[in-house]
Design a protein around this motif. Structure first.
Motif, PDB file in Angstrom:
ATOM      1  N   THR A  17       0.843  -1.207   0.000  1.00  0.00           N
ATOM      2  CA  THR A  17       0.000   0.000   0.000  1.00  0.00           C
ATOM      3  C   THR A  17       0.871   1.247   0.000  1.00  0.00           C
ATOM      4  N   VAL A  18       1.927   1.239   0.800  1.00  0.00           N
ATOM      5  CA  VAL A  18       2.845   2.381   0.850  1.00  0.00           C
ATOM      6  C   VAL A  18       3.508   2.573  -0.516  1.00  0.00           C
ATOM      7  N   LEU A  19       3.975   1.489  -1.118  1.00  0.00           N
ATOM      8  CA  LEU A  19       4.615   1.582  -2.436  1.00  0.00           C
ATOM      9  C   LEU A  19       3.630   2.104  -3.483  1.00  0.00           C
ATOM     10  N   ASP A  20       2.404   1.612  -3.463  1.00  0.00           N
ATOM     11  CA  ASP A  20       1.388   2.104  -4.407  1.00  0.00           C
ATOM     12  C   ASP A  20       1.146   3.602  -4.231  1.00  0.00           C
ATOM     13  N   THR A  21       1.176   4.073  -2.994  1.00  0.00           N
ATOM     14  CA  THR A  21       0.991   5.500  -2.720  1.00  0.00           C
ATOM     15  C   THR A  21       2.157   6.300  -3.293  1.00  0.00           C
ATOM     16  N   ILE A  22       3.376   5.796  -3.109  1.00  0.00           N
ATOM     17  CA  ILE A  22       4.561   6.470  -3.646  1.00  0.00           C
ATOM     18  C   ILE A  22       4.501   6.523  -5.166  1.00  0.00           C
ATOM     19  N   ALA A  23       4.033   5.457  -5.800  1.00  0.00           N
ATOM     20  CA  ALA A  23       4.023   5.361  -7.268  1.00  0.00           C
ATOM     21  C   ALA A  23       2.874   6.116  -7.925  1.00  0.00           C
ATOM     22  N   ASP A  24       1.896   6.579  -7.148  1.00  0.00           N
ATOM     23  CA  ASP A  24       0.727   7.284  -7.690  1.00  0.00           C
ATOM     24  C   ASP A  24       1.025   8.781  -7.782  1.00  0.00           C
ATOM     25  N   PHE A  25       1.845   9.151  -8.756  1.00  0.00           N
ATOM     26  CA  PHE A  25       2.299  10.541  -8.869  1.00  0.00           C
ATOM     27  C   PHE A  25       1.165  11.519  -9.153  1.00  0.00           C
ATOM     28  N   ALA A  27      -1.552  11.738  -7.782  1.00  0.00           N
ATOM     29  CA  ALA A  27      -2.176  12.132  -6.518  1.00  0.00           C
ATOM     30  C   ALA A  27      -1.253  12.960  -5.620  1.00  0.00           C
ATOM     31  N   TYR A  28       0.004  13.157  -5.982  1.00  0.00           N
ATOM     32  CA  TYR A  28       0.941  13.880  -5.121  1.00  0.00           C
ATOM     33  C   TYR A  28       0.436  15.258  -4.677  1.00  0.00           C
ATOM     34  N   PRO A  29      -0.149  16.058  -5.558  1.00  0.00           N
ATOM     35  CA  PRO A  29      -0.621  17.367  -5.091  1.00  0.00           C
ATOM     36  C   PRO A  29      -1.682  17.278  -3.977  1.00  0.00           C
ATOM     37  N   GLU A  30      -2.312  16.121  -3.826  1.00  0.00           N
ATOM     38  CA  GLU A  30      -3.321  15.941  -2.779  1.00  0.00           C
ATOM     39  C   GLU A  30      -2.698  15.693  -1.409  1.00  0.00           C
ATOM     40  N   TRP A  31      -1.484  15.137  -1.354  1.00  0.00           N
ATOM     41  CA  TRP A  31      -0.899  14.810  -0.055  1.00  0.00           C
ATOM     42  C   TRP A  31       0.509  15.358   0.156  1.00  0.00           C
ATOM     43  N   ALA A  32       1.231  15.655  -0.877  1.00  0.00           N
ATOM     44  CA  ALA A  32       2.567  16.259  -0.756  1.00  0.00           C
ATOM     45  C   ALA A  32       2.395  17.749  -1.023  1.00  0.00           C
ATOM     46  N   THR A  33       2.146  18.508   0.033  1.00  0.00           N
ATOM     47  CA  THR A  33       1.659  19.881  -0.110  1.00  0.00           C
ATOM     48  C   THR A  33       2.556  20.804  -0.919  1.00  0.00           C
ATOM     49  N   GLN A  34       3.876  20.554  -0.950  1.00  0.00           N
ATOM     50  CA  GLN A  34       4.747  21.426  -1.736  1.00  0.00           C
ATOM     51  C   GLN A  34       4.668  21.120  -3.231  1.00  0.00           C
ATOM     52  N   VAL A  35       4.164  19.934  -3.581  1.00  0.00           N
ATOM     53  CA  VAL A  35       4.056  19.539  -4.985  1.00  0.00           C
ATOM     54  C   VAL A  35       2.770  20.126  -5.552  1.00  0.00           C
ATOM     55  N   LYS A  36       2.925  21.022  -6.495  1.00  0.00           N
ATOM     56  CA  LYS A  36       1.754  21.660  -7.106  1.00  0.00           C
ATOM     57  C   LYS A  36       1.234  20.853  -8.287  1.00  0.00           C
ATOM     58  N   SER A  37       2.117  20.099  -8.975  1.00  0.00           N
ATOM     59  CA  SER A  37       1.696  19.187 -10.042  1.00  0.00           C
ATOM     60  C   SER A  37       2.759  18.120 -10.235  1.00  0.00           C
ATOM     61  N   LYS A 143      -0.368   9.764   6.163  1.00  0.00           N
ATOM     62  CA  LYS A 143      -1.806  10.051   6.189  1.00  0.00           C
ATOM     63  C   LYS A 143      -2.508   9.407   4.984  1.00  0.00           C
ATOM     64  N   ARG A 144      -1.899   9.523   3.819  1.00  0.00           N
ATOM     65  CA  ARG A 144      -2.517   8.978   2.596  1.00  0.00           C
ATOM     66  C   ARG A 144      -2.566   7.450   2.629  1.00  0.00           C
ATOM     67  N   ALA A 145      -1.451   6.804   3.023  1.00  0.00           N
ATOM     68  CA  ALA A 145      -1.389   5.341   3.042  1.00  0.00           C
ATOM     69  C   ALA A 145      -2.274   4.745   4.121  1.00  0.00           C
TER      70      ALA A 145
END
Length: 147
Positions: A17-25, A27-37, A143-145
């Motif tokens: 699940t953690v790996l799938d979260t890392i690989a789901d780029f 969705a990054y703007p939803e949980w990695a707040t500094q990533v805008k896209s 939080k996402r995972a």
């Protein structure tokens, strides 16, 4: 990675699940707040994202850049995901690794990051920017995972 910063967090989710979260780029703007896209530009022969373009706003670092990924992971999701900088206007280096370990419903993730800017920046400010990126990313990943 010379002059890198790292931190570790435990996540109440299995490694896959953690790996799938890392690989789901996407969705990054939803949980990695500094990533805008984040946009996957290419994938390897196994379907893992190979090159990804990011737009980052992590003051004092604001840039659009491309990273190339290496997925050294097992079927259960453990292993490492590493990346290095392909191109950027502001950065001359951005090397990082997620090391994923654990079994069952608990996973430990260590994030190691080294940032090098084209313009001079006091080491303490660079370290603070690295620490902010790491801490925010790990908290968001947890939080996402776990969600």
């Amino acid at each position: 990675m010379a002059d890198s910063t790292q931190s570790t967090i435990d996540i109440a989710a299995d490694a896959a699940t953690v790996l799938d979260t890392i690989a789901d780029f996407d969705a990054y703007p939803e949980w990695a707040t500094q990533v805008k896209s984040a946009k996957v530009l290419s994938e390897d022969e196994l379907g893992w994202p190979e090159q990804v373009e990011f737009t980052l706003d992590a003051a004092p670092i604001r840039d659009t850049y491309v990273l190339e990924y290496d997925w050294d992971v097992t079927q259960d999701g453990t292993g490492s995901v590493s990346w290095h900088l392909v191109r950027s206007d502001l950065l001359k280096g951005l090397d990082g690794t997620y090391s994923i370990t654990g079994s069952g419903d608990t996973t430990s993730v260590t994030y190691k990051l080294a940032v090098a800017l084209k313009m001079p920046l006091i080491g303490a400010l660079r370290n603070k920017a690295e620490r902010t990126i790491i801490d925010t990313a790990l908290a968001g990943l947890k939080k996402r995972a776990e969600g």
